[in-house]
Design an enzyme around this catalytic site. Structure first.
Site, PDB file in Angstrom:
ATOM      1  N   HIS A  98      70.844   9.133  74.028  1.00 20.91           N
ATOM      2  CA  HIS A  98      71.917   8.598  74.874  1.00 20.91           C
ATOM      3  C   HIS A  98      72.723   9.739  75.516  1.00 20.91           C
ATOM      4  O   HIS A  98      72.233  10.873  75.600  1.00 20.91           O
ATOM      5  CB  HIS A  98      72.796   7.624  74.079  1.00 20.91           C
ATOM      6  CG  HIS A  98      71.983   6.690  73.226  1.00 20.91           C
ATOM      7  ND1 HIS A  98      71.335   5.603  73.743  1.00 20.91           N
ATOM      8  CD2 HIS A  98      71.660   6.732  71.897  1.00 20.91           C
ATOM      9  CE1 HIS A  98      70.675   4.986  72.764  1.00 20.91           C
ATOM     10  NE2 HIS A  98      70.844   5.650  71.636  1.00 20.91           N
ATOM     11  N   GLU A 135      77.674   6.872  69.083  1.00 21.14           N
ATOM     12  CA  GLU A 135      76.366   7.420  68.695  1.00 21.14           C
ATOM     13  C   GLU A 135      76.039   8.659  69.526  1.00 21.14           C
ATOM     14  O   GLU A 135      75.499   9.638  69.010  1.00 21.14           O
ATOM     15  CB  GLU A 135      75.271   6.364  68.886  1.00 21.14           C
ATOM     16  CG  GLU A 135      73.887   6.870  68.501  1.00 21.14           C
ATOM     17  CD  GLU A 135      72.758   5.937  68.915  1.00 21.14           C
ATOM     18  OE1 GLU A 135      73.058   4.839  69.426  1.00 21.14           O
ATOM     19  OE2 GLU A 135      71.585   6.323  68.738  1.00 21.14           O
ATOM     20  N   HIS A 190      69.078   9.971  66.690  1.00 23.26           N
ATOM     21  CA  HIS A 190      69.791   8.709  66.908  1.00 23.26           C
ATOM     22  C   HIS A 190      70.522   8.291  65.641  1.00 23.26           C
ATOM     23  O   HIS A 190      70.297   8.851  64.560  1.00 23.26           O
ATOM     24  CB  HIS A 190      68.816   7.588  67.296  1.00 23.26           C
ATOM     25  CG  HIS A 190      68.233   7.743  68.659  1.00 23.26           C
ATOM     26  ND1 HIS A 190      68.706   7.063  69.753  1.00 23.26           N
ATOM     27  CD2 HIS A 190      67.216   8.538  69.109  1.00 23.26           C
ATOM     28  CE1 HIS A 190      68.008   7.416  70.823  1.00 23.26           C
ATOM     29  NE2 HIS A 190      67.102   8.311  70.459  1.00 23.26           N
ATOM     30  N   GLU A 272      66.525   7.818  63.114  1.00 21.43           N
ATOM     31  CA  GLU A 272      67.770   7.049  63.052  1.00 21.43           C
ATOM     32  C   GLU A 272      68.436   7.493  61.748  1.00 21.43           C
ATOM     33  O   GLU A 272      67.993   7.150  60.656  1.00 21.43           O
ATOM     34  CB  GLU A 272      67.484   5.546  63.026  1.00 21.43           C
ATOM     35  CG  GLU A 272      66.749   5.023  64.251  1.00 21.43           C
ATOM     36  CD  GLU A 272      67.678   4.744  65.437  1.00 21.43           C
ATOM     37  OE1 GLU A 272      68.891   5.014  65.333  1.00 21.43           O
ATOM     38  OE2 GLU A 272      67.174   4.255  66.468  1.00 21.43           O
TER      39      GLU A 272
END
Ligand code: ZN
Length: 308
Positions: A98, A135, A190, A272
């Site tokens: 992101h 995040e 992430h 993650e």
């Protein structure tokens, strides 16, 4: 689904499918991996947040975003040449998932791009903790810590974005950056946005995909090797358990719907690191000390992979 067991419970054979694949893959390489997890669990006890001082280690959580970085077309960070170390000559691309500014550019990031199997959004805003820690800030912070660790071993490290773009890059460009760099390993950082009670990390591996511009057949196996090593070292260094909500306790999940993986031609995985929407995981993810451990765990997995 709810998580019934106490957090960080030491590994128990009956509920730990993690043991099989990770032990098989890693026993000869990191025999202390699961032992490390158990030792951490015994020492820390349930609910230990691993420290809550965001500024305890490394950079502040606000991140070193340049105040002049408004040019979305700027190239990603330039690799810093290194002269010595065991990873000399190795190229690692780190992809901080992101972008902290994506939410200001919804039209651009919603544009569809070709990921081989289908078309998908250029990028997404990512999730955040309930208290608003994004995040995208987490991923950039861990990426910068990871870069420092790998550079100290002599690797050439490139980030797909370094807080120097107004949005993105798009997932297809993120993949292309690793490909163009001829990276020996790529890791996309992430943190998840799942239901409260869902805890732990998981590493996402590319499925073998051959569709359109996607062809991961050659990288599926080495990417699995990379991912298994990262998962084992992440357990050992952070003390975090593998996900209790995906991956059947292995900490490994294979997917064919992620453009960043589908379009990669070099070994690549996503991690993650935890679930931002769970308050106990969030306490870890917002801790600078824990993020340093996360970076260390990922780094050791990469180093293990690169040294073979
Ligand atoms: Zn994400």
């Amino acid at each position: 689904m709810s998580y019934l067991g106490p957090e960080f419970e030491p590994a128990q054979p009956r509920r730990s499918p993690l043991r099989r694949p990770l032990v098989v893959a890693l026993a000869a390489l990191v025999p202390g991996a699961l032992l490390g997890w158990g030792v951490y669990a015994a020492a820390a006890g349930p609910g230990d947040p691993g420290g809550s001082d965001r500024a305890a280690v490394g950079t502040p959580t606000s991140g070193p975003v340049s105040p002049t970085a408004t040019d979305g077309e700027k190239s990603p960070s330039t690799p810093v040449p290194t002269t010595s170390g065991p990873l000399q000559g190795k190229v690692v691309v780190i992809d901080p998932g992101h972008n902290p500014n994506n939410f200001r550019h919804t039209a651009e990031i919603n544009r569809k791009v070709d990921i081989g199997t289908n078309r998908k959004e250029c990028d997404t805003t990512g999730t955040s903790t309930n208290s608003g820690y994004a995040e995208a800030k987490f991923t950039l912070d861990v990426a910068q810590r990871l870069r420092a660790l790998l550079q100290s071993q002599g690797a050439t490290v490139k980030l797909t974005q370094d807080g120097d773009r107004s949005y993105g890059p798009c997932v297809d460009e993120r993949a292309r950056i690793g490909n163009t760099a001829h990276a020996d390993a790529v890791v996309s950082i992430h943190a998840d946005g799942s239901a409260a009670g869902n805890r732990g990390f998981h590493v996402i591996l590319p499925a073998s995909v051959h569709a359109g511009s996607a062809d991961t057949r050659a990288i599926a196996a080495p990417s699995r090797d990379l991912g298994e090593r990262i998962a084992g070292d992440f357990v050992r260094v952070t003390g975090s358990a593998p996900s209790n909500y995906i991956g059947d306790g292995t900490g490994l999940v294979t997917r064919k719907d992620l453009g960043g993986l589908n379009l990669s031609t070099v070994p690549k995985v996503f991690i993650e690191c935890g679930n931002m929407r769970d308050t106990k995981d969030a306490a870890l993810l917002t801790s600078g000390a824990w993020r340093q451990k996360a970076a260390q765990g990922i780094s050791e997995g990469i180093v293990s992979f690169l040294r073979g």
